[in-house]
Write an enzyme that holds these catalytic residues in place. Structure first.
Site, PDB file in Angstrom:
ATOM      1  N   GLN A  37       0.811  -1.220   0.000  1.00  6.65           N
ATOM      2  CA  GLN A  37       0.000   0.000   0.000  1.00  6.65           C
ATOM      3  C   GLN A  37       0.846   1.274   0.000  1.00  6.65           C
ATOM      4  O   GLN A  37       0.302   2.367  -0.086  1.00  6.65           O
ATOM      5  CB  GLN A  37      -0.956   0.005   1.188  1.00  6.65           C
ATOM      6  CG  GLN A  37      -2.010  -1.077   1.074  1.00  6.65           C
ATOM      7  CD  GLN A  37      -2.880  -1.163   2.307  1.00  6.65           C
ATOM      8  OE1 GLN A  37      -2.572  -0.624   3.355  1.00  6.65           O
ATOM      9  NE2 GLN A  37      -3.986  -1.869   2.171  1.00  6.65           N
ATOM     10  N   ASN A  38       2.156   1.131   0.090  1.00  7.28           N
ATOM     11  CA  ASN A  38       3.010   2.318   0.001  1.00  7.28           C
ATOM     12  C   ASN A  38       2.989   2.808  -1.443  1.00  7.28           C
ATOM     13  O   ASN A  38       3.139   2.024  -2.372  1.00  7.28           O
ATOM     14  CB  ASN A  38       4.439   2.004   0.448  1.00  7.28           C
ATOM     15  CG  ASN A  38       5.253   3.258   0.670  1.00  7.28           C
ATOM     16  OD1 ASN A  38       5.452   4.053  -0.244  1.00  7.28           O
ATOM     17  ND2 ASN A  38       5.708   3.443   1.892  1.00  7.28           N
ATOM     18  N   GLN A  39       2.821   4.095  -1.627  1.00  8.34           N
ATOM     19  CA  GLN A  39       2.650   4.660  -2.965  1.00  8.34           C
ATOM     20  C   GLN A  39       3.969   5.123  -3.598  1.00  8.34           C
ATOM     21  O   GLN A  39       3.959   5.701  -4.688  1.00  8.34           O
ATOM     22  CB  GLN A  39       1.673   5.839  -2.888  1.00  8.34           C
ATOM     23  CG  GLN A  39       0.304   5.409  -2.425  1.00  8.34           C
ATOM     24  CD  GLN A  39      -0.607   6.578  -2.111  1.00  8.34           C
ATOM     25  OE1 GLN A  39      -0.164   7.643  -1.693  1.00  8.34           O
ATOM     26  NE2 GLN A  39      -1.891   6.383  -2.323  1.00  8.34           N
ATOM     27  N   PHE A  40       5.088   4.826  -2.960  1.00  5.57           N
ATOM     28  CA  PHE A  40       6.375   5.328  -3.448  1.00  5.57           C
ATOM     29  C   PHE A  40       6.622   5.010  -4.912  1.00  5.57           C
ATOM     30  O   PHE A  40       6.979   5.890  -5.704  1.00  5.57           O
ATOM     31  CB  PHE A  40       7.534   4.782  -2.602  1.00  5.57           C
ATOM     32  CG  PHE A  40       8.863   5.184  -3.145  1.00  5.57           C
ATOM     33  CD1 PHE A  40       9.369   6.440  -2.899  1.00  5.57           C
ATOM     34  CD2 PHE A  40       9.608   4.318  -3.940  1.00  5.57           C
ATOM     35  CE1 PHE A  40      10.600   6.838  -3.422  1.00  5.57           C
ATOM     36  CE2 PHE A  40      10.828   4.700  -4.464  1.00  5.57           C
ATOM     37  CZ  PHE A  40      11.322   5.962  -4.204  1.00  5.57           C
ATOM     38  N   SER A 138       4.832   8.958   1.162  1.00 12.54           N
ATOM     39  CA  SER A 138       4.220   7.917   0.330  1.00 12.54           C
ATOM     40  C   SER A 138       3.619   6.798   1.178  1.00 12.54           C
ATOM     41  O   SER A 138       2.979   5.901   0.660  1.00 12.54           O
ATOM     42  CB  SER A 138       5.264   7.333  -0.627  1.00 12.54           C
ATOM     43  OG  SER A 138       6.281   6.655   0.095  1.00 12.54           O
TER      44      SER A 138
END
Length: 161
Positions: A37-40, A138
């Site tokens: 789920q990290n948007q990095f 992020s």
């Protein structure tokens, strides 16, 4: 104690993106920004004009390096339960000054989130000729800002790649 990963850079790195300290999922997998789920990877991919999310990890890192982007963390080691930056205790800072000196083409440092910016700016102070950019985190823990708003801020990195 939790420890950061080694920096991912090359001598031609122009932009260095700094997180705070890898979270539990990243530490377990030994990969930057491994939490699904990290948007990095979506955010930095937009900044460099490449879809990174579907690439394997090694290909993601290679795409960043090819774009002149490096990765590291502001915290070298710390105690922390879980993955929240607010829970970082007894931290030892990464030697950002030494890394900056080793990157002769570096033009900017981007801080992924408030903790990274606070710790990194304290270490670096003013660095002549180097842009310091604070970015919205992020992390899935920073869900109050929609992805599109985060992306607008991250697209400012295009000027350095």
């Amino acid at each position: 104690m939790q420890h950061c990963f080694p920096p991912v850079t090359r001598p031609d790195t122009r932009l260095l993106v700094l997180g705070s300290l890898p979270g539990a999922v990243s530490l377990a997998q030994q990969r930057y920004y491994a939490h699904p789920q990290n948007q990095f990877w979506r955010l930095i991919g937009a900044a460099i004009g490449r879809d990174l999310a579907d690439l394997d990890y090694a290909a993601r890192l290679e795409a960043l390096l090819e774009a002149g982007v490096g990765l590291w963390d502001t915290v070298a080691a710390a105690t922390r339960k879980g993955s929240l930056d607010a829970d970082i205790r007894l931290h030892a800072a990464s030697d950002l000054a030494a890394l900056v000196k080793a990157l002769p083409r570096l033009k900017a440092i981007a801080f992924n989130g408030g903790t990274s910016a606070r710790i990194g700016r304290r270490q670096l102070g003013d660095v002549p000729g180097l842009a310091l950019i604070d970015l919205p985190s992020s992390s899935p823990a920073y869900a109050s800002l929609p992805f599109e708003k985060k992306k607008e801020a991250w697209l400012a990195l295009r000027a350095y790649v």
